[in-house]
Design an enzyme around this catalytic site. Sequence first.
Site, PDB file in Angstrom:
ATOM      1  CE  LYS A 166      28.024  15.829  21.546  1.00  0.00           C
ATOM      2  NZ  LYS A 166      28.671  17.060  21.033  1.00  0.00           N
ATOM      3  CE1 TYR A 199      24.800  17.473  21.334  1.00  0.00           C
ATOM      4  CE2 TYR A 199      25.185  19.026  19.542  1.00  0.00           C
ATOM      5  CZ  TYR A 199      25.402  18.625  20.846  1.00  0.00           C
ATOM      6  OH  TYR A 199      26.215  19.375  21.661  1.00  0.00           O
TER       7      TYR A 199
END
Length: 292
Positions: free
Chosen positions: A161, A133
């Site tokens: 992400k 992330y």
Amino acid sequence: MNFTGVGVALVTPFIKNKVNYDVLKELLDFHMQNGTDYVVLLGSTAEAATMSLKEKKALIEFAVSYVNKRIPLVVGTGTNDTKASISFSKLTQKLGADGLLVVTPYYNKPSQKGLVAHFKKIAQSVSIPVILYNVPSRTGINMEAKTVFELSKVSNIIGIKEASGNLNQVAEIIKLCGPNFVVLSGNDDQTLDVLKMGGHGTISVTANIIPAILSSLVRLYKVGNNVDKEFLELNDLNQILFIETNPVPVKAALNHMGFNCGKPRLPLLPIEKKNDKMLVEVLKKYQLVNHG
């Protein structure tokens, strides 16, 4: 386990500063009934930074038991301490999560080599899939495309992400890592751009309130439909949900929609009245509420 399509960055409902499990159940049902591909617990939108380890453990146990494999559960386990991240990741796997979302270490500002070492150690401590992330606006550190490529060689690091907002960087990651590495938009207003570059979906804040619409649009795009107009029509909604720091507006929106998600925890405050008024107007426009 497939983490493409639409994952919802789920809010954590609170009541009197405790997790409201009745409402959490309602939210999980809402997503299981409306086509969300998987649920992300304990991310930024969940206010995980203000939750104790005891609360996090109880929430994971509850969600795993309630969902009972009906929808995949990804859990945010990243911290700015490698040892603590490993410990929490191992616990989360043991509790039955299907995957982990691990944010770049905030505040410390490690080098790119430090990021590689950090994520490798965490991934090698578990056997379930790990999604990186990258959100430099919150962490103060950007994970470069070549760093992501290096980490993509670790067998259970399956995707990222990407919330840097830098579409050139997203394109570079897709180019370097190839089609099997799952690249997910971390910004709702860039979901279509990321899909067009060869990305695989989104981990979305907006999906908290329109899961069926978003899931349908991503699926339609993947089978060759032009959904530019439909994504464009979501602009006002995506913008209003970031009129204040996430998750302040999306929690207010869910409250207006009848999910009693309560207030955010300090240091976040409830949405300002003038912003709430604008939020209600936008929710009415999308027929998500009929009051206000």
